[in-house]
Design an enzyme around this catalytic site. Structure first.
Site, PDB file in Angstrom:
ATOM      1  CG  HIS A 131      57.857 -22.970  21.652  1.00 45.23           C
ATOM      2  ND1 HIS A 131      57.656 -21.716  21.128  1.00 45.23           N
ATOM      3  CD2 HIS A 131      59.144 -23.281  21.369  1.00 45.23           C
ATOM      4  CE1 HIS A 131      58.771 -21.293  20.551  1.00 45.23           C
ATOM      5  NE2 HIS A 131      59.686 -22.226  20.675  1.00 45.23           N
ATOM      6  N   PRO A 132      55.730 -27.198  23.225  1.00 50.93           N
ATOM      7  CG  PRO A 132      56.313 -29.417  23.636  1.00 50.93           C
ATOM      8  CD  PRO A 132      56.710 -28.213  22.835  1.00 50.93           C
TER       9      PRO A 132
END
Lengths: 504, 150
Positions: free
Chosen positions: A438-439
């Site tokens: 989940h950047p």
């Protein structure tokens, strides 16, 4: 209409009211909402067009075809954190686990309090979440498709009295095939190429695949279009040129490639914040050897959550993966590793992600590629250790014989006593193996142009009519999977574009 | 499925085969290992499917071959170590205090396991059968305008 690179034998010039870069969670929402309002929209995707029939259970082929760089994207640091990114129509929604969470109220209030963001209070965001959930078919995992791996985790959590339950996912008619991250073979997981993109297309949006944007065109301080190349599918090399002129340019290429495009074009970075504040939700993975047959690959791979420790910055959500991806993360090599793998039917796996405070950075690297750095702070390492310990504890409570915690100096645990040892031991970041999915945060929104990249509606402070509609805009980590939040905020930005930029 | 040597010299070929055999050793009819599924050939075939990657792969193998000379002071290259010596050398990577050495071993395991555990013969032995928990009778189609009326 969806076009592919191979459809073209000459350079392409397009014009539209809105050009959207990226077809993951954010871009298709903007494309659909504005096309439905009657606006001309062009959406560009660097990866290939996909259909459900294209998906293969062979991880090597799937990673090669549907992931950026074969799934080898990595943040450098100690430890290095790999985080595979989707690169195909539907972006990461095509290859994620399909977990849906609204942005927690606590986070929305924090953004109001700490970043001054108005208009995002829980009650104001609720209609956006409801709208998105309807379109993506957000439904809880049912017992028929959960699989034994999820049941074991729930059993252990219940035994310990921990708050837990089945996850909500974007799914309809899911058959529990266990290969969400390779592309859903049943069409049950509703990635954006199955809902938002067909809708956008129905309302007249043109979708182009195999197109890489390299240049953002700006005139008199306002975005006016994009330029780039049509790629050869096999070699990935530029084959033809294309350009799109537009009134609005929407960057939705994700938290690595959206800032990278801005950095390459030297745009919108007066605050110096483009590419900074990278958060990843680093995750750990714990395997367990059970007496019972688990057949963990049968059923939804990420089916349940344990949110008992959310206040400590730890959220337990697990993924069971096929043997190709399990073998390398189990400890040992040679006979010992092989012996374990030949008990694959009895293995269970679960994981957890941490709410990270570490701030990584995306820079422009060699040959235009991203250079991603993320040096984990000790507080986050401690959360990682807790995440491993709590997951191990749950497995022991569920009857595990052995637990494999992915800690370098503790390859296996044989009793809950070792959980306490782990919690009280001195653990360095480099002792752990993290992964992330989940950047976010690299073009953060805010109310002060001096320390944020975009305003509260996602419009660049410096370049008029340039919007960012992906996880880049989140000013802190969410603590939950970001897909639904990206969609809801993109929907909100689309409404703003309609009202303030396109109406009349 | 011999894929040719992909330009590997006999020495580098031996390095690759030895690595495969140490990471997934062969042993007994019920427990196939690297040799039983021609793992080295499968890895070469996989690397060859990436244009231009074979050159870097050959260089990496040569580096690995020479690495015991300066990492463990054994005065022997990897392919000249006994199987036990090779195991000890791999163990020194597994238990290294340096994160990047441990991570490199995980990467090596991945390189071989992606083919080994993707092999149908191995699936059969470990009891893994692709398939869905519920019968997959029909694929759920993409959204269509008719769906709005459902």
């Amino acid at each position: 209409m969806i076009y592919e690179g191979k459809d073209f034998s000459a350079d392409v010039q397009e014009s539209a009211e809105v050009v959207v870069i990226g077809s993951g969670a954010g871009g298709p929402v903007v494309a659909k909402e504005l096309a439905e309002q009657g606006h001309s929209v062009v959406m560009l995707e660097e990866g290939p067009k996909v259909e459900t029939k294209d998906f293969t259970p062979d991880p090597f082929r799937a990673f090669r075809r549907f992931y950026r760089d074969g799934g080898t994207t990595m943040a450098l640091g100690r430890p290095a954190v790999p985080f595979p990114l989707g690169r195909c129509l539907g972006g990461t929604t095509t290859v994620n686990s399909g977990t849906c969470f609204r942005t927690p109220d606590k986070i929305l209030r924090k953004w109001r309090r700490e970043f001054g963001l108005e208009g995002i209070e829980p009650e104001k965001m609720r209609p956006y979440f409801e709208r998105v959930e309807k379109i993506i078919d957000a439904n809880p995992v049912t017992p028929e498709i959960m699989g034994r791996n999820g049941e074991i985790v729930l059993r252990g959590a219940k035994q310990l009295g921990y708050s837990s339950g089945p996850l909500t996912r974007n799914m309809r008619g899911c058959r529990g095939c266990g290969v969400c991250t390779l592309g859903c073979p049943s069409g049950g997981k509703r990635a954006t190429f199955l809902n938002y993109i067909p809708r956008a297309s129905h309302f007249g949006a043109k979708v182009y695949c195999d197109l890489r944007v390299s240049k953002l065109l700006v005139k008199n301080g306002a975005a006016v279009g994009v330029e780039g190349a049509i790629l050869d599918r096999d070699s990935g090399k530029p084959r033809l040129k294309f350009s799109v002129s537009a009134k609005l340019v929407v960057l939705a290429a994700g938290a690595i490639y959206s800032p990278l495009l801005l950095l390459k074009n030297k745009l919108a970075n007066g605050s110096g914040q483009v590419g900074r504040n990278l958060r990843l939700h680093p995750g750990i993975r714990v395997c367990a050897l059970m007496d019972e047959v688990v057949d963990g690959w049968r059923g939804v791979p990420q089916a349940v959550f344990v949110d008992e420790f959310a206040d400590e910055g730890v959220m337990l959500e697990g993924v069971f993966v096929g043997p190709v991806l399990t073998g390398p993360v189990l400890p040992y090599f040679g006979e010992k590793n092989k012996e374990l793998m030949f008990k694959y039917k009895n293995l269970a796996a679960h994981g957890a992600m941490i709410f990270d405070e570490t701030r990584g950075r995306v820079r422009l690297g060699l040959r235009g590629r991203p250079l991603i750095t993320y040096q984990m702070i000790p507080e986050d390492v401690k959360k990682g250790v807790k995440a491993i310990a709590y997951t191990a504890e749950i497995f022991f409570a569920a009857g595990a014989k052995k637990v494999y915690p992915t800690v370098s100096w503790m390859p296996e645990m044989t009793s809950p006593r070792q959980v306490r040892e782990l919690l009280s031991g001195r653990v360095k970041g480099a002792d752990l193996e993290f992964m992330a999915f989940h950047p976010m945060g690299t073009c953060r929104m805010g109310t002060d142009r001096r320390d944020s990249v975009v305003d509260p509606y996602g419009e660049s402070w410096e370049i008029k009519n340039l919007f960012v509609c992906d996880a880049s805009i989140f000013p802190s980590c969410l603590g939950v999977n970001p897909m639904e939040s990206i969609m809801a905020f993109a929907n909100r930005s689309a409404d703003y574009m309609q009202e303030m930029k396109l109406k009349g | 499925m011999p894929a040719g040597n992909g330009g590997l010299s006999p020495r580098l070929r031996k390095v690759l085969e030895d690595m495969a055999e140490r990471i997934i050793p062969s042993g007994g009819p019920d427990y196939p290992g690297a040799r039983d599924v021609h793992l080295a050939d499968q890895v070469i075939e996989m690397i060859q499917s990436f244009p231009g990657a074979m050159r870097g792969f050959r260089a990496a193998l040569m580096l690995w071959e020479l690495s015991p000379l300066f990492l463990s002071f054994q005065f022997r290259t990897f392919s000249r170590l006994s199987p036990e010596g090779q195991n000890h050398y791999l163990e020194s990577w597994e238990k290294s205090r340096f994160f990047f050495r441990r991570a490199a071993l995980t990467g090596l395991k991945g390189l071989f396991m992606v083919r080994f555990y993707g092999d149908a013969r191995v699936h059969e032995k470990i009891g893994y059968r692709e398939g869905c928990l519920q019968p997959l009778e029909q694929v759920v189609p993409p959204w269509s305008p008719e769906e709005e009326g459902r």
